[in-house]
Write a protein that holds these residues in place. Structure first.
Motif, mmCIF file in Angstrom:
data_model
loop_
_atom_site.group_PDB
_atom_site.id
_atom_site.type_symbol
_atom_site.label_atom_id
_atom_site.label_comp_id
_atom_site.label_asym_id
_atom_site.label_seq_id
_atom_site.Cartn_x
_atom_site.Cartn_y
_atom_site.Cartn_z
ATOM 1 N N LEU A 29 0.833 -1.188 0.000
ATOM 2 C CA LEU A 29 0.000 0.000 0.000
ATOM 3 C C LEU A 29 0.867 1.237 0.000
ATOM 4 N N VAL A 30 0.236 2.380 -0.189
ATOM 5 C CA VAL A 30 0.963 3.634 -0.219
ATOM 6 C C VAL A 30 1.665 3.863 1.113
ATOM 7 N N PRO A 31 2.930 4.301 1.125
ATOM 8 C CA PRO A 31 3.627 4.543 2.388
ATOM 9 C C PRO A 31 2.861 5.515 3.262
ATOM 10 N N ARG A 32 3.099 5.428 4.574
ATOM 11 C CA ARG A 32 2.278 6.158 5.522
ATOM 12 C C ARG A 32 2.466 7.659 5.440
ATOM 13 N N ARG A 33 3.650 8.138 5.141
ATOM 14 C CA ARG A 33 3.841 9.579 4.996
ATOM 15 C C ARG A 33 4.162 9.854 3.530
ATOM 16 N N CYS A 34 3.109 10.006 2.748
ATOM 17 C CA CYS A 34 3.326 10.079 1.318
ATOM 18 C C CYS A 34 3.137 11.504 0.812
ATOM 19 N N LEU A 35 3.723 11.763 -0.332
ATOM 20 C CA LEU A 35 3.561 13.057 -0.973
ATOM 21 C C LEU A 35 2.197 13.121 -1.631
ATOM 22 N N SER A 36 1.700 14.312 -1.789
ATOM 23 C CA SER A 36 0.364 14.456 -2.375
ATOM 24 C C SER A 36 0.312 13.933 -3.791
ATOM 25 N N ILE A 387 -6.947 7.187 6.001
ATOM 26 C CA ILE A 387 -6.224 8.331 6.567
ATOM 27 C C ILE A 387 -6.195 8.166 8.081
ATOM 28 N N LEU A 388 -4.991 8.134 8.648
ATOM 29 C CA LEU A 388 -4.802 7.943 10.077
ATOM 30 C C LEU A 388 -4.541 9.281 10.760
ATOM 31 N N VAL A 389 -5.335 9.596 11.786
ATOM 32 C CA VAL A 389 -5.119 10.811 12.570
ATOM 33 C C VAL A 389 -4.427 10.447 13.886
ATOM 34 N N CYS A 390 -3.801 11.452 14.499
ATOM 35 C CA CYS A 390 -2.974 11.214 15.691
ATOM 36 C C CYS A 390 -3.639 11.714 16.973
ATOM 37 N N THR A 391 -4.960 11.720 16.996
ATOM 38 C CA THR A 391 -5.680 12.268 18.147
ATOM 39 C C THR A 391 -6.372 11.197 18.971
ATOM 40 N N GLY A 392 -6.115 9.921 18.661
ATOM 41 C CA GLY A 392 -6.808 8.848 19.365
ATOM 42 C C GLY A 392 -5.884 7.726 19.767
ATOM 43 N N SER A 430 -2.856 5.173 3.926
ATOM 44 C CA SER A 430 -2.464 5.946 2.748
ATOM 45 C C SER A 430 -1.808 7.247 3.174
ATOM 46 N N PHE A 431 -2.324 7.843 4.252
ATOM 47 C CA PHE A 431 -1.785 9.099 4.765
ATOM 48 C C PHE A 431 -1.814 9.086 6.288
ATOM 49 N N VAL A 432 -0.891 9.800 6.892
ATOM 50 C CA VAL A 432 -0.933 10.109 8.317
ATOM 51 C C VAL A 432 -0.974 11.624 8.461
ATOM 52 N N VAL A 433 -1.960 12.126 9.204
ATOM 53 C CA VAL A 433 -2.087 13.567 9.438
ATOM 54 C C VAL A 433 -2.293 13.793 10.935
ATOM 55 N N GLN A 434 -2.233 15.043 11.346
ATOM 56 C CA GLN A 434 -2.337 15.334 12.771
ATOM 57 C C GLN A 434 -3.761 15.168 13.295
ATOM 58 N N ASP A 435 -4.738 15.717 12.571
ATOM 59 C CA ASP A 435 -6.113 15.663 13.079
ATOM 60 C C ASP A 435 -7.095 15.624 11.921
#
Length: 452
Positions: A29-36, A387-392, A430-435
């Motif tokens: 799958l797409v790496p966790r911190r991927c470019l747009s 999309i994985l958020v870092c608030t939980g 696919s992506f990791v973002v803050q919130d």
């Protein structure tokens, strides 16, 4: 809103897709911190063609406290009249209420109108398990479990409290709850034909004892157990989350932990594995298939003429939200590949359509569950991105995803359910973002749509 009959027709199909998913490999799958630029942008001059799936706990709220980014995020997702700009469905593994109650809670917390038709609880797909609706079922959980069961279509419901009252000598772990003085008479109940586990109960010892009594006695807990009845009566479980995030600094036990206890006790007593007729809730595909149906209905209510092509699932739990979205994405790719192969062999059909097959009344257990095609033109979305958020549950400051998604099972701790085959690549978002606000902004950027 589609009728129950239409929903049943849409969801009781496609066992063939299961075999395709099992046999096909789709690479990493797409790496966790991927470019747009990793995922092609979809520049839409007119109507968008994507929908959003939001987890709730850890993404929008922590317990009863809204996450600050969530309220602003949803203010941007609706226009001045409060109409959503794209289809939005809330997909949660919670299940201690009915959809109307959860919709009202979300409307209050987010300060936007949330319809019950936008809410999917862990038990929502049980609406299509009509083969159990006329059975006498024992339900376990907390909150208005009787109302929840009846709202889902179950006609003959017995709660744990009703079972305790009928057989007062069964629940004796808590000495203060044991019958005092004279032993009250038992009350006959009809034989229990299936067990429905909605969510974690309040008194685990009571629920564990009585559920095991029902399984060992073949649905007649007042009778002595003289032999092992195996396979036991059907068990359907909702919400496999081992842990979830509330206001505490660290995750709390979820219903998945209760299931671990129940499975262990049953095997310790009988030597046999507890078997599930179905496992509902994230990360099972049945949940995402049902959520996609709700997205389609939302698109129709928005007046969209074209089908939804892409889904974005936003969550905080790699083992539930991310695993499930990626598993569904794999299923979508397999379905399209199956259709393409059929066309190459001379079959006719629309790209992305589900292969036609005799309806399957029984939905199987574990992560291999498949429910069927949406109605209408029969088309499925082309993808479901996670999309994985870092608030939980996931917090970048305390943990990190493994750099190598192909690490062996022995090198990692698997928090998923016993009956799910562990595939480390499916935990890679696919992506990791803050919130959640960053997540939504990222989606609109990917789609080439201004978020105003």
């Amino acid at each position: 809103m589609a009728s129950p009959k239409v929903i049943l027709q849409r969801l009781n199909v496609l066992k063939a897709g299961l075999q395709v998913v099992k046999s096909c490999s789709f690479g990493e799958l797409v790496p966790r911190r991927c470019l747009s630029s990793t995922i092609p942008r979809h520049h839409n001059r007119g109507q968008p063609s994507f929908g959003l799936l939001f987890d709730i706990d850890g993404v929008l709220v922590r317990g009863r406290t809204p996450i600050p980014a969530a309220k602003q995020c949803f203010q941007n997702l609706v226009d001045r009249k409060g109409k959503y700009k794209v289809p939005v469905v809330f997909v949660t593994n919670a299940g201690n209420c009915i959809r109307q109650t959860k919709a009202e809670q979300l409307s209050h917390l987010l300060e936007v109108e949330v319809s019950p038709d936008q809410v999917m609880l862990s038990h929502s797909p049980l609406r299509v398990f009509s083969q159990f609706h006329n059975m006498c079922v024992l339900v376990s959980g907390q909150g208005p479990v009787l109302d929840v069961a009846q709202n889902l279509g179950f006609q003959n419901v017995v709660t744990i409290d009703m079972l305790r009252e009928a057989y007062p000598l069964l629940d004796v772990v808590d000495h203060n709850r044991r019958p005092k003085e004279m032993v009250p008479p038992t009350k006959d109940l009809p034989p229990i034909e299936a067990v429905i586990l909605f969510g974690e109960p309040i008194r685990w010892e009571t629920n564990l004892q009585l559920i095991v009594d029902v399984l060992l006695s073949n649905g007649k807990p007042g009778n002595p157990v003289t032999s092992l009845h195996y396979p036991h009566i059907p068990v359907l479980a909702c919400n496999m989350d081992l842990m979830w995030m509330a206001e505490a600094k660290n995750p709390r036990f979820g219903h998945g932990m209760f299931l671990v206890c129940l499975e262990s006790i049953y095997k310790k007593i009988t030597g046999c594995e507890l078997k599930y007729e179905a496992l509902i809730g994230k990360p099972s595909v049945v949940t995402y298939n049902y959520a996609e149906l709700l997205v389609r209905q939302q698109a129709e209510s928005l007046g969209w003429a074209e089908p939804v092509e892409r889904l974005y699932a936003i969550g905080d739990n790699p083992m539930a939200d991310i695993y499930g979205a990626n598993l569904y994405n794999r299923y979508l790719q397999a379905s399209r590949q199956s259709q393409a192969q059929a066309q190459m062999k001379g079959g006719v059909g629309q790209a992305g359509a589900v292969p036609k097959q005799e309806a399957v009344e029984k939905v199987g257990a574990s992560g291999d569950m498949r429910v069927g095609a949406p109605g209408g033109d029969g088309r499925l979305p082309e993808s479901c991105r996670s999309i994985l958020v870092c608030t939980g549950v996931y917090n970048q400051d305390q943990q990190d995803l493994p750099p190598d998604p192909l690490q062996t099972v022995t090198e990692r701790i698997f928090h998923g359910h016993r009956d799910f085959r562990f595939d480390p690549s499916l935990t890679q978002p696919s992506f990791v973002v803050q919130d959640v606000r960053e997540a939504v902004e990222l989606v609109f950027q990917q789609e080439g749509c201004p978020l105003e």
